[in-house]
Design an enzyme around this catalytic site. Structure first.
Site, PDB file in Angstrom:
ATOM      1  CD  GLN A 105     -12.766  -2.003  -1.091  1.00 59.94           C
ATOM      2  OE1 GLN A 105     -11.961  -1.962  -0.170  1.00 59.94           O
ATOM      3  NE2 GLN A 105     -13.991  -2.495  -0.936  1.00 59.94           N
ATOM      4  CB  CYS A 154     -14.102   0.934  -0.128  1.00 57.25           C
ATOM      5  SG  CYS A 154     -13.713   2.676   0.102  1.00 57.25           S
ATOM      6  NE  ARG A 192      -3.888   0.522   1.932  1.00 57.98           N
ATOM      7  CZ  ARG A 192      -5.091   0.504   2.493  1.00 57.98           C
ATOM      8  NH1 ARG A 192      -5.309   1.192   3.606  1.00 57.98           N
ATOM      9  NH2 ARG A 192      -6.075  -0.191   1.964  1.00 57.98           N
ATOM     10  CG  HIS A 223      -8.282  -0.163  -2.902  1.00 59.24           C
ATOM     11  ND1 HIS A 223      -7.486  -1.249  -2.609  1.00 59.24           N
ATOM     12  CD2 HIS A 223      -8.950   0.134  -1.750  1.00 59.24           C
ATOM     13  CE1 HIS A 223      -7.669  -1.589  -1.340  1.00 59.24           C
ATOM     14  NE2 HIS A 223      -8.548  -0.772  -0.802  1.00 59.24           N
ATOM     15  CG  ASP A 277     -13.597   6.008  -0.922  1.00 56.10           C
ATOM     16  OD1 ASP A 277     -13.590   5.837   0.317  1.00 56.10           O
ATOM     17  OD2 ASP A 277     -12.553   6.046  -1.592  1.00 56.10           O
ATOM     18  NE  ARG A 334     -10.206  -5.722   0.199  1.00 59.52           N
ATOM     19  CZ  ARG A 334      -9.473  -4.697   0.670  1.00 59.52           C
ATOM     20  NH1 ARG A 334     -10.082  -3.606   1.097  1.00 59.52           N
ATOM     21  NH2 ARG A 334      -8.152  -4.723   0.677  1.00 59.52           N
TER      22      ARG A 334
HETATM   23  N1  NVA Z   1     -10.043   6.579  -1.077  1.00 56.51           N
HETATM   24  C1  NVA Z   1      -9.695   6.073   0.225  1.00 56.51           C
HETATM   25  C2  NVA Z   1      -9.903   4.606   0.270  1.00 56.51           C
HETATM   26  C3  NVA Z   1      -9.596   3.939   1.580  1.00 56.51           C
HETATM   27  C4  NVA Z   1      -9.774   2.461   1.540  1.00 56.51           C
HETATM   28  C5  NVA Z   1      -8.278   6.463   0.552  1.00 56.51           C
HETATM   29  O1  NVA Z   1      -7.413   6.357  -0.324  1.00 56.51           O
HETATM   30  O2  NVA Z   1      -8.023   6.886   1.682  1.00 56.51           O
HETATM   31  N1   CP Z   2     -11.255  -0.576   2.290  1.00 53.75           N
HETATM   32  C1   CP Z   2      -9.984  -0.612   2.740  1.00 53.75           C
HETATM   33  O1   CP Z   2      -9.021  -0.832   1.992  1.00 53.75           O
HETATM   34  O2   CP Z   2      -9.872  -0.408   4.075  1.00 53.75           O
HETATM   35  P1   CP Z   2      -8.523  -0.168   4.883  1.00 53.75           P
HETATM   36  O3   CP Z   2      -7.990   1.180   4.447  1.00 53.75           O
HETATM   37  O4   CP Z   2      -8.936  -0.193   6.312  1.00 53.75           O
HETATM   38  O5   CP Z   2      -7.551  -1.248   4.544  1.00 53.75           O
END
Ligand code: NVA
Ligand code: CP
Length: 306
Positions: free
Chosen positions: A133, A265, A103, A130, A225, A293
């Site tokens: 997801q 998500c 990540r 993502h 989101d 997931r």
């Molecule tokens: N768009 C959000 C998704 C988190 C799972 C982020 O990048 O923070």
């Molecule tokens: N939806 C998702 O990826 O959640 P986290 O940021 O908690 O991993």
């Protein structure tokens, strides 16, 4: 599965995705102890430059249920690209691990990891996308609705990483998709182009507009989101203003089809992109979505690491 890594939905064929979905469905039905030896002796590295609840826990539990091990690598210990070059991290970790989930902020960092890694790389979210997801989300929609083709999915909010992947995955699988975002917050141009190309093959529709009611009209799935993603915290005040009118609330949902489902998500900012009422309504499937997931990632790990 032909794909060696999971970097972007764009690189996955319909066959790859269907193989993941079929295996995920079996794994879910079999339960958590069914394949406890499958990844025995295998280790997955989990590189995180940002926080996580679902991604961290679901990948770690997926490895545990399949008989393997996961090692969490926190941002401050790896300092990807700072403490040492990404290409050195990739080649070193390839000597120890059987797969790496990462990540990151920059999507290019995941691409570079894949370029130098000898083991599969899984994108666990970048600023651009993502994919795990989106795969879990469409698996969940299929589970709930029985089919994907011919459904309409409305994404209302920020044209961000989650939106980019969902847009490509929906179009790839023949779901009509309507995205409503404020001007200046559109999904990436190349993503819209890819989605339009996929949709042309399926005869499905892709619309990007700035009218939430138009997007939600006749929708089977309403998705949102957060308005402020991880790393954008300084823009929060500006974003709260820009996204006014893009909230998922009962008035907006009344434009959807009767049996619509609400997806997010997570994490959700209740009272911003979605009301508490919608999160808790009978239409909301956000925790089934979160559960899936795990099943989808178990399938991905079996297909990539075995
Ligand atoms: N768009 C959000 C998704 C988190 C799972 C982020 O990048 O923070
Ligand atoms: N939806 C998702 O990826 O959640 P986290 O940021 O908690 O991993």
């Amino acid at each position: 599965m032909k794909a060696k890594h999971i970097i972007s939905i764009k690189d996955l064929s319909v066959d790859d995705i269907e193989e993941i979905f079929d295996l995920a469905k079996k794994l879910k039905a079999e339960g958590k102890f069914a394949r406890a030896e499958s990844l025995k002796g295998k280790t997955l590295g989990l590189i995180f430059q940002k926080p996580s609840l679902r991604t961290k826990v679901s990948f770690a539990v997926a490895m545990a249920q399949l008989g393997g091990t996961a090692i969490y690598l926190a941002p401050e210990e790896v300092k990807l690209g700072e403490r040492e070059a990404i290409k050195d991290v990739a080649r070193t970790l390839s000597r120890y691990l059987d797969g790496i989930m990462a990540r990151t902020f920059k999507h290019e960092d995941i691409v570079e990891l894949a370029e130098y890694s000898q083991v599969p790389i899984i994108n666990g979210l970048s600023d651009f996308s993502h994919p795990c997801q989106a795969l879990s989300d469409l698996f969940t929609v299929k589970e709930k609705k029985g089919t994907l083709k011919g459904l309409k999915l409305a994404f209302v909010g920020d044209g961000n990483n989650v939106c980019n992947s969902l847009l490509m995955a929906s179009a790839r699988l023949g779901v009509d998709v309507a995205v409503a975002v404020p001007k200046g917050y559109e999904p990436e141009k190349e993503v819209v182009k890819t989605a339009l190309d996929f949709a042309a093959v399926n005869g499905s529709k892709v619309i990007v507009c700035s009218d939430p009611e138009k997007a939600v009209a006749g929708a089977d799935v309403i998705y949102t989101d957060v308005w402020t993603s991880m790393g954008q915290e300084k823009e929060r005040a500006k974003r709260l203003k820009a996204f006014k009118g893009f909230q998922i609330n009962s008035k907006l949902c009344s434009k959807a089809n009767r049996d619509y489902i609400i997806m997010h998500c997570l994490p959700a900012h209740r009272g911003e992109e979605i009301t508490d009422e919608c999160m808790e309504s009978k239409h909301s499937i956000v925790f089934d979505q979160a559960e899936n997931r795990l099943h989808v990632e178990k399938a991905i790990l079996l297909l990539l690491l075995k």
